[in-house]
Design a protein around this motif. Structure first.
Motif, PDB file in Angstrom:
ATOM      1  N   GLU A 121     -39.346 -19.139  40.009  1.00  0.00           N
ATOM      2  CA  GLU A 121     -39.751 -19.651  41.314  1.00  0.00           C
ATOM      3  C   GLU A 121     -40.537 -20.937  41.103  1.00  0.00           C
ATOM      4  OE1 GLU A 121     -39.182 -18.203  44.403  1.00  0.00           O
ATOM      5  OE2 GLU A 121     -38.002 -16.612  43.455  1.00  0.00           O
ATOM      6  N   VAL A 122     -40.190 -21.994  41.841  1.00  0.00           N
ATOM      7  CA  VAL A 122     -40.917 -23.260  41.815  1.00  0.00           C
ATOM      8  C   VAL A 122     -41.111 -23.707  43.258  1.00  0.00           C
ATOM      9  CG1 VAL A 122     -40.871 -25.683  41.095  1.00  0.00           C
ATOM     10  CG2 VAL A 122     -39.970 -23.924  39.579  1.00  0.00           C
ATOM     11  N   ASN A 123     -42.366 -23.816  43.673  1.00  0.00           N
ATOM     12  CA  ASN A 123     -42.690 -24.256  45.038  1.00  0.00           C
ATOM     13  C   ASN A 123     -41.932 -23.469  46.099  1.00  0.00           C
ATOM     14  OD1 ASN A 123     -44.427 -26.207  43.987  1.00  0.00           O
ATOM     15  ND2 ASN A 123     -42.808 -27.738  43.896  1.00  0.00           N
ATOM     16  N   GLY A 124     -41.875 -22.149  45.917  1.00  0.00           N
ATOM     17  CA  GLY A 124     -41.226 -21.277  46.893  1.00  0.00           C
ATOM     18  C   GLY A 124     -39.709 -21.273  46.834  1.00  0.00           C
ATOM     19  N   ARG A 125     -39.124 -21.960  45.863  1.00  0.00           N
ATOM     20  CA  ARG A 125     -37.667 -21.996  45.721  1.00  0.00           C
ATOM     21  C   ARG A 125     -37.261 -21.186  44.503  1.00  0.00           C
ATOM     22  NH1 ARG A 125     -37.158 -28.286  45.847  1.00  0.00           N
ATOM     23  NH2 ARG A 125     -36.520 -27.731  43.767  1.00  0.00           N
ATOM     24  N   THR A 126     -36.130 -20.495  44.605  1.00  0.00           N
ATOM     25  CA  THR A 126     -35.598 -19.716  43.491  1.00  0.00           C
ATOM     26  C   THR A 126     -34.592 -20.571  42.740  1.00  0.00           C
ATOM     27  OG1 THR A 126     -35.853 -17.656  44.725  1.00  0.00           O
ATOM     28  CG2 THR A 126     -34.330 -17.623  42.861  1.00  0.00           C
ATOM     29  N   LEU A 127     -34.822 -20.721  41.431  1.00  0.00           N
ATOM     30  CA  LEU A 127     -33.924 -21.489  40.568  1.00  0.00           C
ATOM     31  C   LEU A 127     -33.330 -20.561  39.521  1.00  0.00           C
ATOM     32  CD1 LEU A 127     -36.229 -24.586  39.941  1.00  0.00           C
ATOM     33  CD2 LEU A 127     -34.460 -24.338  41.668  1.00  0.00           C
ATOM     34  N   THR A 128     -32.055 -20.779  39.199  1.00  0.00           N
ATOM     35  CA  THR A 128     -31.400 -19.980  38.162  1.00  0.00           C
ATOM     36  C   THR A 128     -30.611 -20.899  37.239  1.00  0.00           C
ATOM     37  OG1 THR A 128     -29.312 -19.600  39.330  1.00  0.00           O
ATOM     38  CG2 THR A 128     -31.096 -18.046  39.771  1.00  0.00           C
ATOM     39  N   ARG A 129     -30.373 -20.398  36.033  1.00  0.00           N
ATOM     40  CA  ARG A 129     -29.484 -21.073  35.094  1.00  0.00           C
ATOM     41  C   ARG A 129     -29.001 -20.059  34.075  1.00  0.00           C
ATOM     42  NH1 ARG A 129     -33.401 -24.799  31.237  1.00  0.00           N
ATOM     43  NH2 ARG A 129     -34.457 -23.078  30.206  1.00  0.00           N
ATOM     44  N   LEU A 130     -27.846 -20.356  33.471  1.00  0.00           N
ATOM     45  CA  LEU A 130     -27.376 -19.554  32.349  1.00  0.00           C
ATOM     46  C   LEU A 130     -28.304 -19.790  31.179  1.00  0.00           C
ATOM     47  CD1 LEU A 130     -23.506 -20.008  32.357  1.00  0.00           C
ATOM     48  CD2 LEU A 130     -24.769 -17.901  32.738  1.00  0.00           C
ATOM     49  N   ARG A 131     -28.638 -18.735  30.442  1.00  0.00           N
ATOM     50  CA  ARG A 131     -29.473 -18.911  29.252  1.00  0.00           C
ATOM     51  C   ARG A 131     -28.784 -19.864  28.297  1.00  0.00           C
ATOM     52  NH1 ARG A 131     -30.907 -12.887  27.512  1.00  0.00           N
ATOM     53  NH2 ARG A 131     -31.878 -13.967  25.758  1.00  0.00           N
ATOM     54  N   GLY A 132     -29.574 -20.760  27.711  1.00  0.00           N
ATOM     55  CA  GLY A 132     -29.031 -21.721  26.765  1.00  0.00           C
ATOM     56  C   GLY A 132     -28.499 -22.989  27.402  1.00  0.00           C
ATOM     57  N   THR A 133     -28.659 -23.156  28.717  1.00  0.00           N
ATOM     58  CA  THR A 133     -28.240 -24.385  29.380  1.00  0.00           C
ATOM     59  C   THR A 133     -29.470 -25.099  29.929  1.00  0.00           C
ATOM     60  OG1 THR A 133     -27.920 -23.359  31.554  1.00  0.00           O
ATOM     61  CG2 THR A 133     -26.020 -23.393  30.065  1.00  0.00           C
ATOM     62  N   GLN A 134     -29.313 -26.344  30.329  1.00  0.00           N
ATOM     63  CA  GLN A 134     -30.410 -27.132  30.873  1.00  0.00           C
ATOM     64  C   GLN A 134     -30.408 -27.163  32.394  1.00  0.00           C
ATOM     65  OE1 GLN A 134     -32.785 -28.528  28.825  1.00  0.00           O
ATOM     66  NE2 GLN A 134     -31.696 -27.346  27.283  1.00  0.00           N
ATOM     67  N   GLN A 135     -29.251 -27.044  33.021  1.00  0.00           N
ATOM     68  CA  GLN A 135     -29.076 -27.237  34.467  1.00  0.00           C
ATOM     69  C   GLN A 135     -29.600 -26.058  35.279  1.00  0.00           C
ATOM     70  OE1 GLN A 135     -27.529 -29.973  35.932  1.00  0.00           O
ATOM     71  NE2 GLN A 135     -27.941 -29.179  37.952  1.00  0.00           N
ATOM     72  N   TRP A 136     -30.572 -26.315  36.144  1.00  0.00           N
ATOM     73  CA  TRP A 136     -31.091 -25.312  37.079  1.00  0.00           C
ATOM     74  C   TRP A 136     -30.393 -25.498  38.417  1.00  0.00           C
ATOM     75  CZ3 TRP A 136     -34.312 -21.406  35.785  1.00  0.00           C
ATOM     76  CH2 TRP A 136     -35.005 -21.512  34.581  1.00  0.00           C
ATOM     77  N   THR A 137     -30.117 -24.396  39.120  1.00  0.00           N
ATOM     78  CA  THR A 137     -29.489 -24.421  40.430  1.00  0.00           C
ATOM     79  C   THR A 137     -30.352 -23.635  41.391  1.00  0.00           C
ATOM     80  OG1 THR A 137     -27.325 -24.445  39.346  1.00  0.00           O
ATOM     81  CG2 THR A 137     -27.358 -23.901  41.683  1.00  0.00           C
ATOM     82  N   GLU A 138     -30.520 -24.161  42.602  1.00  0.00           N
ATOM     83  CA  GLU A 138     -31.313 -23.467  43.613  1.00  0.00           C
ATOM     84  C   GLU A 138     -30.457 -22.424  44.315  1.00  0.00           C
ATOM     85  OE1 GLU A 138     -34.209 -24.355  47.434  1.00  0.00           O
ATOM     86  OE2 GLU A 138     -33.262 -26.033  46.400  1.00  0.00           O
ATOM     87  N   HIS A 139     -31.057 -21.244  44.548  1.00  0.00           N
ATOM     88  CA  HIS A 139     -30.375 -20.154  45.242  1.00  0.00           C
ATOM     89  C   HIS A 139     -31.302 -19.569  46.291  1.00  0.00           C
ATOM     90  CE1 HIS A 139     -26.847 -20.059  42.696  1.00  0.00           C
ATOM     91  NE2 HIS A 139     -27.658 -20.284  41.683  1.00  0.00           N
ATOM     92  N   SER A 140     -30.717 -18.997  47.315  1.00  0.00           N
ATOM     93  CA  SER A 140     -31.530 -18.425  48.393  1.00  0.00           C
ATOM     94  C   SER A 140     -32.126 -17.085  47.996  1.00  0.00           C
ATOM     95  CB  SER A 140     -30.693 -18.267  49.663  1.00  0.00           C
ATOM     96  OG  SER A 140     -29.583 -17.433  49.403  1.00  0.00           O
TER      97      SER A 140
END
Length: 181
Positions: free
Chosen positions: A21-40
């Motif tokens: 969680e960052v500033n009330g937003r949920t972020l996810t990524r595959l382990r071992g990757t750099q790219q974070w994606t926001e999800h509801s």
């Protein structure tokens, strides 16, 4: 996305995915990757992740003072998949793939998982064939050992780069993690 988690941001791991969680937003990524994606939702996983087949490099702790065991894992996210590895003493290693699908995400052992590539069914079959045909490390004596499971995994990844299944940047990342034999 402008706001990424810092290295101090607490993260949860669900299967092969990191969630924070960052500033009330949920972020996810595959382990071992750099790219974070926001999800509801923290449990929402994009449909494309469920259908894609992932090639991952898995590093497993063995024992204090021992180099980490490396193997390749091919499977869909949060589903059992196939392990390709060599095992044994570095003088005489043998190829020991999983006999069937294995669930590694819930393993009790310490694993670090690095996402290497998204592959299709044909490429997944090619990965298996390359792993089967790559000779395991062998040496006439312990003094002459030059590689272990890590070196074998690097050789497999190198062949997959030549086949354009793996990006050279991912190979270089893995190569930089090699530990002394």
């Amino acid at each position: 996305m402008n706001e990424y988690p810092s290295s101090a941001t607490p993260r949860r791991i669900i299967g092969l995915r990191e969630i924070c969680e960052v500033n009330g937003r949920t972020l996810t990524r595959l382990r071992g990757t750099q790219q974070w994606t926001e999800h509801s939702s923290a449990l929402e996983i994009p449909d494309s992740s469920l259908s894609s087949i992932n090639l991952s490099l898995v590093l497993e702790d063995q024992g204090e003072g021992e180099p980490r065991h490396w193997f390749l894992f091919v499977g869909r996210e949060n589903e059992p998949g196939y392990v390709y590895q060599v095992k044994g003493d570095a003088e005489y290693m043998t190829y020991e793939p999983s006999e069937g699908p294995v669930e590694i995400a819930s393993a009790e052992i310490c694993l670090d998982i690095y996402h290497i590539a998204v592959v299709n069914e044909e490429e997944a079959l090619s990965i298996r064939k390359v792993a089967e045909s790559e000779p395991p490390p062998r040496a006439p004596s312990q003094r002459l050992v030059t590689e272990n499971c890590q070196g074998w995994t690097i050789r497999v990844l190198s062949r997959l780069v030549d086949m354009r299944i793996v990006a050279s940047e991912k190979y270089q990342m893995a190569h930089a993690m090699l530990q002394p034999v």
